[in-house]
Enzyme design. Structure first.
Site, PDB file in Angstrom:
ATOM      1  N   LYS A 193       0.859  -1.188   0.000  1.00  0.00           N
ATOM      2  CA  LYS A 193       0.000   0.000   0.000  1.00  0.00           C
ATOM      3  C   LYS A 193       0.897   1.241   0.000  1.00  0.00           C
ATOM      4  O   LYS A 193       1.877   1.299   0.733  1.00  0.00           O
ATOM      5  CB  LYS A 193      -0.902  -0.047   1.243  1.00  0.00           C
ATOM      6  CG  LYS A 193      -2.064   0.920   1.219  1.00  0.00           C
ATOM      7  CD  LYS A 193      -3.155   0.519   2.198  1.00  0.00           C
ATOM      8  CE  LYS A 193      -4.243   1.576   2.210  1.00  0.00           C
ATOM      9  NZ  LYS A 193      -5.426   1.191   2.969  1.00  0.00           N
ATOM     10  N   GLU A 234     -19.470  -4.105  10.430  1.00  0.00           N
ATOM     11  CA  GLU A 234     -20.366  -3.310  11.268  1.00  0.00           C
ATOM     12  C   GLU A 234     -21.464  -4.153  11.902  1.00  0.00           C
ATOM     13  O   GLU A 234     -21.896  -3.891  13.031  1.00  0.00           O
ATOM     14  CB  GLU A 234     -20.994  -2.178  10.449  1.00  0.00           C
ATOM     15  CG  GLU A 234     -20.030  -1.066  10.052  1.00  0.00           C
ATOM     16  CD  GLU A 234     -19.124  -1.428   8.876  1.00  0.00           C
ATOM     17  OE1 GLU A 234     -19.372  -2.468   8.227  1.00  0.00           O
ATOM     18  OE2 GLU A 234     -18.170  -0.674   8.603  1.00  0.00           O
ATOM     19  N   ARG A 284     -25.383  -0.547   7.576  1.00  0.00           N
ATOM     20  CA  ARG A 284     -25.090  -1.972   7.455  1.00  0.00           C
ATOM     21  C   ARG A 284     -25.688  -2.779   8.608  1.00  0.00           C
ATOM     22  O   ARG A 284     -25.924  -3.976   8.494  1.00  0.00           O
ATOM     23  CB  ARG A 284     -23.569  -2.185   7.489  1.00  0.00           C
ATOM     24  CG  ARG A 284     -22.879  -1.983   6.179  1.00  0.00           C
ATOM     25  CD  ARG A 284     -23.241  -3.132   5.280  1.00  0.00           C
ATOM     26  NE  ARG A 284     -22.913  -2.859   3.895  1.00  0.00           N
ATOM     27  CZ  ARG A 284     -21.769  -3.181   3.313  1.00  0.00           C
ATOM     28  NH1 ARG A 284     -20.816  -3.769   4.006  1.00  0.00           N
ATOM     29  NH2 ARG A 284     -21.585  -2.912   2.046  1.00  0.00           N
TER      30      ARG A 284
END
Ligand SMILES: Cc1ncc(C[n+]2csc(CCOP(=O)(O)OP(=O)(O)O)c2C)c(N)n1
Ligand SMILES: CC(=O)[C@@H](O)[C@H](O)COP(=O)(O)O
Ligand SMILES: [Mg+2]
Length: 624
Positions: free
Chosen positions: A282, A367, A395
C-alpha cells in the site's frame, strides 16, 4: 511530454496496444500522475498507488466493457479511471461537477457498479457472472477486493454461493492493511498463506498441480515457470478458497505487471471460479506513504515538498474530541468498552486504544458484527460504545433492532460523519441515521459543538440506560457553534428577537445556517427566532409549547425528508393543536454527489439564503 505513454491511453483498449516491456513504464507514469494529481485535489492515495500494476494488467488482459471489473469499496479505482478516458477529470477529482473518487457508471460504461461501502464485490460479481450465463453473454467478471474488505461478512455469504461459475475471477489484493493494519483471524490466515513454509510446495509439485487443473492450462504454468518474480515461487495448495470451490493461485507479486498481465491473459479458459491472491504494498512509490500508508489512505490536498503531516483525521475534529473524551470517561467507568469497525483513527478511538487496550476492539470491516458483539458485551453488564460512521451504521440496521433494541441493551452508538460529507459523495452521506434511529426509538443527541459533545457524552455514559446515540458531524466545530457553548438543555432558543413570528429550528451542524438565515432576514427588517435541538429523539418535552406561539416554523435538517425529525416535529405540533405554517427543508435528493458541504447545502436548499427565502415566502403568504 510529461507522461508520454499515459498520454497515448485515451480509451478502453488502448493499453492492449502496448508492448509488454512498455507496461512497467506506463505504471511508473501512472504512479507519478497519481501522486501529483491527488496531492493537488486530495483523495484516496495509498490504496491507488498499490494497485497500479494490477489494474494495468487487467486492462491488458480483459476486453472492456464486455468484461467487467467490480472494485470493492471502489476507493482504488483511479488507475482504472485513467485507463478509461478520464485523465482530464482528475483535475476536479471529488469536487462538484468533477469525477467521483469511486466507480461511477454514469461516468463510463467501464464502471459496472457503484461502490463506496466495503465487501460487496463478490456478491455483485457473482450476480453479474450468473446473469451473463443466463443471457449467454461472453466475458469475464473480475472482483477486485482488498484484505480489509475481505473481513466483511458478505464476502463469505458470496463465497458460499459461488458455485461453478467459470466466468468469475476474484482477485484478493493483500497489502496487510485496512486503513490501519488489518486485524483478526482472516488477516492472520492470509499472513500464513504468504509466509508459512508448510504452504509452499516444491516448484515441480506446483507445476504438476497446475498442469492437472483443466482450468489453467499450460500458459499459466509457463508464466509460473519463469517464476523468479513470483513471491517465494508461488504456491498451489489446499486453502479455504479451494474448499469453497475456487481454484486458488498465489501468492503472486502484485507489482510485476508483465507477469500479472501474462497470467491474466492466459486464464482465458477456466472450468471453475478462480481466486488469485496477489501481494502488494500500500502506498507504493511514495516513500512516506509506503512507511505510513494509513496516513495517506484518504488525504486532503497536500504540498508534495512538505510531506510532514498529511491529515487523515484532522487533529481538531469532533472525532478526535470524542475519542479523547471517551478515553477519559474510560478511566472512571471501568465497564466502558470501545468498538470500531476498522476505523480506529477515523473515529478517534486511537486514544481509547492507547489508554485502555483491553477494552478496545477493532473488529475489522464488520459493522453488523460490531453491533451484535456490543449487544453480547452489554448483556453481561458492560457498557460498549460502538463508534461507526453514520453511513456504515446502515449496514447494521437489523442488528440494532434485533440484537440491541429488543432487549433494550445498554449500548451507546457514537455516530460519526453525521450529516453531509464532501468528497466521498453519494455512498457516504450521513443522511439517514436520524430517521432510522428514531424508528428504532433510540434516544439520540446531536451536539453542535465540542462543549455539548463533552457534556452529553458524559451524560450518556454516566446516566443513560438502554440503547442511546450521540451523533456529530465530520470535521471541526464552527466558530459560530462554539460560541453557543453548552446550556445542558435539550433544546434552546438560541436567538430571540422582539416580535418574531417566524422561528427557524435545526440541530447539529446545520444550526449555523439557521443562525445566518435569521441574520439575513433581519437585514430585510423581519425578525425571526432560532431554536436548536440537542436531543432529536424523542423530541424534548416543552418543545411544542415553545414553538406554538409562532405563525411559521421553518425546520432545516441534513437528513432525508421522509421520516426525518422535521416530519416528526410537524406531526407533534399538529397533534398539539398548532395550526401555523410548517416549512421543511431536508435532503430531497438521496444521490448527493461529491461537492463541498456549502455547495451541497445550497443544492438541497439547506443554506442560509434558501432558508431566508422560504421565510420571506411564508411571511408574504401569511400576510395575503
Ligand atoms: C462497510 C464499510 N466499512 C468501512 C469502510 C471504510 N473503509 C474504506 S476503505 C477501508 C479499508 C479497506 O481496506 P482494503 O479493502 O484492504 O483496501 P486497501 O485500502 O488496503 O487497498 C475502510 C475500512 C467502508 N468503506 N465500508
Ligand atoms: C473509502 C472510505 O470509505 C473511507 O476511506 C472514507 O473515504 C474516509 O472518509 P473520511 O476522510 O471522512 O474519514
Ligand atoms: Mg488492504
Amino acid at each position: 511530454m510529461r507522461y508520454p505513454l499515459l498520454s497515448r491511453i485515451n480509451r478502453p483498449g488502448d493499453v492492449k496496444k502496448l508492448m509488454p516491456e512498455e507496461l512497467p513504464v506506463l505504471c511508473e507514469e501512472i504512479r507519478s500522475f497519481l501522486i501529483e494529481s491527488v496531492s493537488a485535489t486530495g483523495g484516496h492515495l495509498s490504496s491507488n498507488l498499490g494497485v497500479v500494476e494490477l489494474t494495468v494488467a487487467l486492462h491488458k488482459a480483459l476486453v472492456l466493457p464486455r468484461d467487467k471489473i467490480v472494485f470493492d469499496v471502489g476507493h482504488q479505482c483511479y488507475t482504472h479511471k485513467l485507463l478509461t478516458g478520464r485523465r482530464a477529470g482528475f483535475a476536479h477529482l471529488r469536487q462538484k461537477d468533477g469525477i467521483s473518487g469511486f466507480p461511477c457508471p454514469a461516468e463510463s460504461d467501464c464502471d459496472v457498479f457503484i461502490a463506496g461501502h466495503g465487501s460487496t464485490s463478490l456478491s455483485v460479481a457473482i450476480g453479474i457472472a450468473r446473469a451473463k450465463k443466463l443471457k449467454k453473454e461472453p466475458g469475464k467478471v473480475v472482483a477486485v477486493i482488498g484484505d480489509g474488505a475481505f473481513t466483511g461478512g458478505m464476502v463469505y455469504e458470496g463465497m458460499n454461493n459461488v458455485g461453478m461459475l467459470n466466468n468469475l475471477i476474484v482477485i484478493l489484493n493483500d497489502n496487510k492493511m485496512s486503513i490501519s493494519k488489518n486485524v483478526g483471524e482472516i488477516a492472520n490466515y492470509l499472513t500464513r498463506l504468504r509466509t508459512d513454509p508448510k504452504y509452499f510446495h516444491a516448484k515441480a509439485q506446483m507445476e504438476n498441480a497446475l498442469e492437472s487443473i483443466p482450468v489453467l492450462g499450460s500458459g499459466v504454468v509457463r508464466v509460473l515457470q519463469g517464476g523468479k518474480q513470483i513471491i517465494r515461487r508461488g504456491i498451489y495448495h489446499s486453502t479455504m478458497f479451494e474448499e469453497m470451490g475456487f481454484q486458488y493461485v498465489g501468492p503472486v507479486d502484485g507489482h510485476d505487471v508483465i507477469q500479472l498481465s501474462q497470467m491474466l491473459t492466459n486464464l482465458q479458459e477456466q472450468a471453475a471460479p478462480l481466486f488469485i491472491h496477489i501481494v502488494t504494498q500500500k502506498g507504493k512509490g511514495l516513500k512516506p506513504a509506503e512507511e505510513n500508508p494509513g496516513e495517506f489512505h484518504s488525504v486532503s490536498a497536500f504540498d508534495l515538498n512538505h510531506l510532514t503531516n498529511p491529515e487523515v483525521s484532522p487533529k481538531d475534529s469532533f472525532s478526535s474530541y470524542f475519542g479523547a473524551k471517551l478515553s477519559t470517561l474510560g478511566n472512571e467507568c471501568t465497564k466502558l468498552c470501545a468498538i470500531t469497525a476498522a476505523m480506529k483513527y477515523g473515529t478517534g478511538l486511537q486514544f481509547f486504544k492507547h489508554d485502555h487496550p483491553d477494552r478496545f476492539f477493532d473488529v475489522g470491516m464488520a459493522e453488523q458484527h460490531a453491533v451484535t458483539f456490543a449487544a453480547g458485551l452489554a448483556s453481561q453488564g458492560l457498557l460498549p460504545v460502538v463508534a461507526i460512521y453514520s453511513t456504515f451504521f446502515q449496514r447494521a440496521y437489523d442488528q440494532m433492532i434485533h440484537d440491541v433494541c429488543l432487549m433494550r441493551l445498554n449500548v451507546l452508538f457514537a455516530v460519526d460523519r453525521a450529516g453531509l460529507v464532501p468528497g466521498d459523495g453519494e455512498t457516504h452521506q450521513g443522511i439517514y441515521d436520524p430517521a432510522f434511529f428514531s424508528q428504532m426509538q433510540i434516544e439520540t443527541y446531536s451536539p453542535a459543538n465540542y462543549a455539548e459533545l463533552d457534556h452529553w457524552l458524559s451524560y450518556l455514559v454516566r446516566k443513560g440506560q438502554g440503547p442511546r446515540a450521540i451523533r456529530y458531524p465530520r470535521g471541526e466545530e464552527k466558530p459560530s457553534m462554539a460560541a453557543l457553548g453548552c446550556t445542558g438543555n435539550l433544546f434552546d432558543l438560541i436567538e430571540q428577537r422582539e416580535g418574531a413570528k417566524i422561528v427557524f429550528v435545526s440541530y447539529g451542524a446545520e444550526t449555523e445556517e439557521i443562525l445566518a438565515a435569521g441574520d439575513l432576514l433581519l437585514q430585510k427588517g423581519i425578525a425571526a427566532d432560532c431554536c436548536k435541538l440537542v436531543r432529536i429523539y424523542p423530541l424534548p418535552e416543552g418543545l411544542c409549547d415553545a414553538l406554538k406561539k409562532y405563525d411559521t416554523v421553518i425546520f432545516a435538517e441534513e437528513c432525508v425528508k421522509d421520516g426525518g425529525i422535521g416530519q416528526q416535529l410537524c406531526f407533534a405540533l399538529q397533534q398539539a393543536g398548532w395550526t401555523g405554517r410548517f416549512v421543511l427543508h431536508a435532503v430531497n435528493n438521496r444521490h448527493l454527489l461529491h461537492a463541498n458541504v456549502p455547495q451541497l447545502r445550497k443544492d438541497q436548499n439547506l443554506d442560509a439564503a434558501s432558508l431566508a427565502q422560504s421565510a420571506l415566502g411564508a411571511e408574504s403568504e401569511n400576510k395575503a
